[in-house]
Design a protein around this motif. Structure first.
Motif, PDB file in Angstrom:
ATOM      1  N   TYR A   1       0.884  -1.240  -0.012  1.00  0.00           N
ATOM      2  CA  TYR A   1       0.017   0.175   0.045  1.00  0.00           C
ATOM      3  C   TYR A   1       0.842   1.205   0.149  1.00  0.00           C
ATOM      4  CZ  TYR A   1      -2.822   3.819   2.203  1.00  0.00           C
ATOM      5  OH  TYR A   1      -3.393   4.886   2.447  1.00  0.00           O
ATOM      6  N   GLN A   2       1.869   1.284   0.919  1.00  0.00           N
ATOM      7  CA  GLN A   2       2.578   2.621   0.908  1.00  0.00           C
ATOM      8  C   GLN A   2       3.659   2.801  -0.372  1.00  0.00           C
ATOM      9  OE1 GLN A   2       4.857   2.788   4.660  1.00  0.00           O
ATOM     10  NE2 GLN A   2       2.995   2.938   5.842  1.00  0.00           N
ATOM     11  N   LYS A   3       3.878   1.895  -0.945  1.00  0.00           N
ATOM     12  CA  LYS A   3       4.873   1.875  -2.271  1.00  0.00           C
ATOM     13  C   LYS A   3       3.753   2.114  -3.144  1.00  0.00           C
ATOM     14  CE  LYS A   3       9.051   0.625  -1.007  1.00  0.00           C
ATOM     15  NZ  LYS A   3      10.322   1.140  -1.676  1.00  0.00           N
ATOM     16  N   SER A   4       2.353   1.904  -3.374  1.00  0.00           N
ATOM     17  CA  SER A   4       1.448   1.997  -4.434  1.00  0.00           C
ATOM     18  C   SER A   4       1.144   3.738  -4.700  1.00  0.00           C
ATOM     19  CB  SER A   4       0.345   1.435  -4.384  1.00  0.00           C
ATOM     20  OG  SER A   4      -0.482   1.804  -3.085  1.00  0.00           O
ATOM     21  N   ASN A   5       0.437   3.878  -5.869  1.00  0.00           N
ATOM     22  CA  ASN A   5      -0.194   5.070  -6.045  1.00  0.00           C
ATOM     23  C   ASN A   5      -1.426   5.403  -5.172  1.00  0.00           C
ATOM     24  OD1 ASN A   5      -1.720   3.474  -7.507  1.00  0.00           O
ATOM     25  ND2 ASN A   5      -0.679   4.140  -9.469  1.00  0.00           N
TER      26      ASN A   5
ATOM     27  N   GLU B   1     -17.009  -0.390   0.220  1.00  0.00           N
ATOM     28  CA  GLU B   1     -17.556   1.246  -0.059  1.00  0.00           C
ATOM     29  C   GLU B   1     -16.457   1.862   0.779  1.00  0.00           C
ATOM     30  OE1 GLU B   1     -21.366   4.095  -0.157  1.00  0.00           O
ATOM     31  OE2 GLU B   1     -21.536   1.774   0.369  1.00  0.00           O
ATOM     32  N   GLN B   2     -15.884   1.615   2.000  1.00  0.00           N
ATOM     33  CA  GLN B   2     -15.129   2.407   2.669  1.00  0.00           C
ATOM     34  C   GLN B   2     -13.678   2.375   1.939  1.00  0.00           C
ATOM     35  OE1 GLN B   2     -14.849   1.557   6.779  1.00  0.00           O
ATOM     36  NE2 GLN B   2     -17.103   0.931   6.834  1.00  0.00           N
ATOM     37  N   ALA B   3     -13.237   1.438   1.469  1.00  0.00           N
ATOM     38  CA  ALA B   3     -11.963   1.300   0.740  1.00  0.00           C
ATOM     39  C   ALA B   3     -11.939   1.847  -0.682  1.00  0.00           C
ATOM     40  CB  ALA B   3     -11.497  -0.411   0.798  1.00  0.00           C
ATOM     41  N   HIS B   4     -12.898   2.409  -1.244  1.00  0.00           N
ATOM     42  CA  HIS B   4     -12.974   2.895  -2.514  1.00  0.00           C
ATOM     43  C   HIS B   4     -11.695   3.879  -2.715  1.00  0.00           C
ATOM     44  CE1 HIS B   4     -14.574   4.145  -6.508  1.00  0.00           C
ATOM     45  NE2 HIS B   4     -14.324   5.307  -6.020  1.00  0.00           N
ATOM     46  N   GLY B   5     -11.045   3.516  -3.841  1.00  0.00           N
ATOM     47  CA  GLY B   5     -10.042   4.374  -4.216  1.00  0.00           C
ATOM     48  C   GLY B   5      -8.507   3.874  -3.585  1.00  0.00           C
ATOM     49  N   GLY B   6      -8.791   2.957  -2.647  1.00  0.00           N
ATOM     50  CA  GLY B   6      -7.613   2.542  -1.770  1.00  0.00           C
ATOM     51  C   GLY B   6      -7.513   1.023  -1.738  1.00  0.00           C
ATOM     52  N   VAL B   7      -6.968   0.356  -0.602  1.00  0.00           N
ATOM     53  CA  VAL B   7      -6.836  -1.040  -0.580  1.00  0.00           C
ATOM     54  C   VAL B   7      -7.788  -1.775   0.657  1.00  0.00           C
ATOM     55  CG1 VAL B   7      -5.037  -2.736   0.462  1.00  0.00           C
ATOM     56  CG2 VAL B   7      -4.481  -0.923  -0.922  1.00  0.00           C
ATOM     57  N   LEU B   8      -8.440  -2.641   0.149  1.00  0.00           N
ATOM     58  CA  LEU B   8      -9.141  -3.746   1.093  1.00  0.00           C
ATOM     59  C   LEU B   8      -8.221  -4.988   1.486  1.00  0.00           C
ATOM     60  CD1 LEU B   8     -11.494  -4.235   2.831  1.00  0.00           C
ATOM     61  CD2 LEU B   8     -12.689  -5.311   0.654  1.00  0.00           C
ATOM     62  N   PHE B   9      -7.883  -5.009   2.825  1.00  0.00           N
ATOM     63  CA  PHE B   9      -6.922  -6.411   2.888  1.00  0.00           C
ATOM     64  C   PHE B   9      -7.969  -7.297   3.761  1.00  0.00           C
ATOM     65  CE2 PHE B   9      -4.140  -7.936   6.731  1.00  0.00           C
ATOM     66  CZ  PHE B   9      -3.408  -8.928   5.629  1.00  0.00           C
TER      67      PHE B   9
ATOM     68  N   LYS C   1      -4.866   6.887   0.339  1.00  0.00           N
ATOM     69  CA  LYS C   1      -6.370   6.658   0.149  1.00  0.00           C
ATOM     70  C   LYS C   1      -6.807   5.663   1.505  1.00  0.00           C
ATOM     71  CE  LYS C   1      -7.069   9.109  -3.480  1.00  0.00           C
ATOM     72  NZ  LYS C   1      -7.255   8.453  -4.857  1.00  0.00           N
ATOM     73  N   PRO C   2      -8.021   5.343   1.493  1.00  0.00           N
ATOM     74  CA  PRO C   2      -8.109   4.334   2.629  1.00  0.00           C
ATOM     75  C   PRO C   2      -7.524   3.023   2.697  1.00  0.00           C
ATOM     76  CG  PRO C   2     -10.207   5.238   1.790  1.00  0.00           C
ATOM     77  CD  PRO C   2      -9.075   5.710   0.735  1.00  0.00           C
ATOM     78  N   PHE C   3      -7.013   2.379   3.826  1.00  0.00           N
ATOM     79  CA  PHE C   3      -6.466   0.864   3.851  1.00  0.00           C
ATOM     80  C   PHE C   3      -7.397   0.313   4.781  1.00  0.00           C
ATOM     81  CE2 PHE C   3      -3.893  -2.130   5.867  1.00  0.00           C
ATOM     82  CZ  PHE C   3      -3.298  -2.738   4.750  1.00  0.00           C
ATOM     83  N   VAL C   4      -8.136  -0.350   4.323  1.00  0.00           N
ATOM     84  CA  VAL C   4      -9.376  -0.819   5.262  1.00  0.00           C
ATOM     85  C   VAL C   4      -8.945  -2.506   5.507  1.00  0.00           C
ATOM     86  CG1 VAL C   4     -11.936  -1.346   5.659  1.00  0.00           C
ATOM     87  CG2 VAL C   4     -11.086   0.535   4.513  1.00  0.00           C
TER      88      VAL C   4
ATOM     89  N   THR D   1     -20.786   0.858  -7.156  1.00  0.00           N
ATOM     90  CA  THR D   1     -19.516   0.464  -7.755  1.00  0.00           C
ATOM     91  C   THR D   1     -18.179   0.815  -7.083  1.00  0.00           C
ATOM     92  OG1 THR D   1     -20.536   1.040 -10.027  1.00  0.00           O
ATOM     93  CG2 THR D   1     -18.126   1.103 -10.010  1.00  0.00           C
ATOM     94  N   THR D   2     -17.133   0.190  -6.925  1.00  0.00           N
ATOM     95  CA  THR D   2     -16.216   0.314  -6.147  1.00  0.00           C
ATOM     96  C   THR D   2     -14.838   0.218  -7.069  1.00  0.00           C
ATOM     97  OG1 THR D   2     -14.958  -0.276  -4.148  1.00  0.00           O
ATOM     98  CG2 THR D   2     -15.884  -2.038  -5.142  1.00  0.00           C
ATOM     99  N   ASP D   3     -13.790   0.948  -6.587  1.00  0.00           N
ATOM    100  CA  ASP D   3     -12.416   0.879  -7.186  1.00  0.00           C
ATOM    101  C   ASP D   3     -11.702   0.299  -6.065  1.00  0.00           C
ATOM    102  OD1 ASP D   3      -9.862   0.885  -8.429  1.00  0.00           O
ATOM    103  OD2 ASP D   3      -9.893   3.284  -8.463  1.00  0.00           O
ATOM    104  N   THR D   4     -11.563  -1.007  -5.950  1.00  0.00           N
ATOM    105  CA  THR D   4     -10.566  -1.390  -4.769  1.00  0.00           C
ATOM    106  C   THR D   4      -9.512  -2.230  -4.952  1.00  0.00           C
ATOM    107  OG1 THR D   4     -12.792  -0.792  -3.453  1.00  0.00           O
ATOM    108  CG2 THR D   4     -10.973  -2.252  -2.234  1.00  0.00           C
ATOM    109  N   TRP D   5      -8.440  -2.111  -4.512  1.00  0.00           N
ATOM    110  CA  TRP D   5      -7.307  -3.273  -4.698  1.00  0.00           C
ATOM    111  C   TRP D   5      -7.540  -4.122  -3.365  1.00  0.00           C
ATOM    112  CZ3 TRP D   5      -1.428  -2.104  -3.952  1.00  0.00           C
ATOM    113  CH2 TRP D   5      -0.742  -3.138  -4.304  1.00  0.00           C
ATOM    114  N   VAL D   6      -7.716  -5.317  -3.966  1.00  0.00           N
ATOM    115  CA  VAL D   6      -7.880  -6.500  -3.027  1.00  0.00           C
ATOM    116  C   VAL D   6      -6.551  -7.362  -2.656  1.00  0.00           C
ATOM    117  CG1 VAL D   6      -9.345  -8.464  -2.295  1.00  0.00           C
ATOM    118  CG2 VAL D   6     -10.428  -6.516  -3.349  1.00  0.00           C
ATOM    119  N   ILE D   7      -6.111  -7.073  -1.234  1.00  0.00           N
ATOM    120  CA  ILE D   7      -4.930  -7.785  -1.030  1.00  0.00           C
ATOM    121  C   ILE D   7      -5.534  -9.068   0.064  1.00  0.00           C
ATOM    122  CG2 ILE D   7      -2.817  -8.002   0.069  1.00  0.00           C
ATOM    123  CD1 ILE D   7      -2.258  -5.138  -0.927  1.00  0.00           C
ATOM    124  N   ALA D   8      -5.412 -10.150  -0.126  1.00  0.00           N
ATOM    125  CA  ALA D   8      -5.729 -11.145   0.945  1.00  0.00           C
ATOM    126  C   ALA D   8      -4.626 -11.894   1.361  1.00  0.00           C
ATOM    127  CB  ALA D   8      -6.836 -12.286   0.075  1.00  0.00           C
TER     128      ALA D   8
END
Length: 348
Positions: free
Chosen positions: A47-51, A94-102, A55-58, A136-143
């Protein structure tokens, strides 16, 4: 707060390079590793290295919530969607829109909820509980998981299509016992961190003997266990007995069931003279503190010698039976001067 990977092992160096490569791709990623190795730390580094930084990190722990609550947590709900839903609540997606959902412990997510997650990953949209409106959500999912998802997929507890959708990028963190060269660096890092955090308490870097012992320990709880041990050392000090108690490995690893079912350990009589190095023990030298280490070394030497003999000096198998690491048994053989008996010399 800036986070960083600490270590010099090949695994850590490869992880740092991989993070730099994929941080700006936004590709779905699964982080594999045992409990306590630092899977969330890897996600935060990405997340910290990304563009998306800023934005939210949830975070969602899929193992900590029951399925019904997890669904409402992830996708949200409208007022009146169920008993007790007195107001609208935005879900984690929805909270993580534009950011990352872990999604931590993804392997513990129920099969029905996996289907809903797959739909979001495929289409980038979802419908909150009790709503007719598509979000609609733009979220980067990291599992992350400590499961072997390929096995879960084969036995039907994890969806195959979700597995392939999530695992565009796979990251594996080696357990701490496989990278002992990282341990001194981790100790130094956390001592500095705790010195800053607990400013009223002066914390010294552990001595070389303590660091050596900690580097040879197998750390079943990985980095999380290392952190806890360092905090206890801050309180209890680093006396030899304290360190030995903190790093007590007895019973911490599974023993070889085949061996335990067919063999019994040798009976080791306690001979005070033998323990104290005297034919007739001197009462003035029989304090428990003085003889404890000698007695422990004697017992360890007898047991390790016995197991090595039964395994024909197969150090890997002996280490597994004894519940210690290969590195530990190698050091014990050297430190305790354990040698094969006359009848075992043919092995070499």
């Amino acid at each position: 707060m800036k986070v960083e990977l600490i270590g010099v092992s090949q695994n850590i160096l490869k992880l740092k390079a991989l993070i730099d490569q994929i941080a700006n791709t936004g590709l779905n990623t699964i982080i594999y590793g045992e409990t306590g190795v630092g899977k969330e730390l890897i996600a935060e580094c990405l997340y910290q290295k990304s563009n998306r930084v800023g934005k939210p990190f949830v975070k969602v722990n899929c193992a900590a919530l029951p399925n019904t609550l997890l669904e409402s947590e992830m996708f949200g709900y409208e007022r009146g969607a169920f008993t007790g839903a007195e107001r609208r609540k935005r879900g984690k997606f929805e909270q993580a829109h534009g950011g990352v959902l872990f999604l931590d412990e993804i392997g513990d997510m129920s099969f029905p909820l996996q289907s809903k997650l797959l739909h979001v990953l495929q289409g980038g949209d979802f419908t909150p509980l009790g709503s007719e409106k598509v979000v609609t959500t733009d979220t980067w999912v990291i599992a992350a998981t400590n499961h072997e998802l390929e096995k879960d997929m084969n036995n039907g507890s994890f969806r195959e299509d979700l597995y392939y959708r999530l695992s565009t990028i796979k990251i594996f963190i080696e357990p701490l016992r496989n990278r002992p060269e990282d341990i001194p660096h981790l100790i130094e890092h956390y001592i500095k961190e705790y010195t800053t955090k607990f400013g009223d308490k002066k914390i010294q870097l552990p001595g070389q003997n303590t660091i050596t012992k900690m580097s040879s320990y197998h750390w079943p709880g990985n980095v999380r266990e290392l952190q806890n041990v360092l905090k206890r050392i801050m309180i209890l000090g680093e006396g030899e007995e304290t360190i030995d108690d903190l790093l007590n490995t007895e019973g911490s690893q599974q023993r070889d069931p085949e061996f335990m079912a067919t063999e019994s350990m040798p009976y080791i009589p306690i001979n005070l003279g033998r323990v104290n190095g005297e034919k007739v023990p001197n009462l003035s030298s029989l304090s428990l503190k003085k003889v404890r280490k000698k007695a422990r070394d004697l017992v360890e030497k007898e047991i390790i010698s016995y197991v090595l003999g039964k395994t024909f000096w197969n150090r890997s198998k002996a280490a597994k039976i004894l519940g210690i690491s290969y590195r530990t048994i190698f050091c014990k053989i050297k430190d305790l001067d354990i040698k094969p008996s006359e009848s075992e010399n043919h092995i070499f």
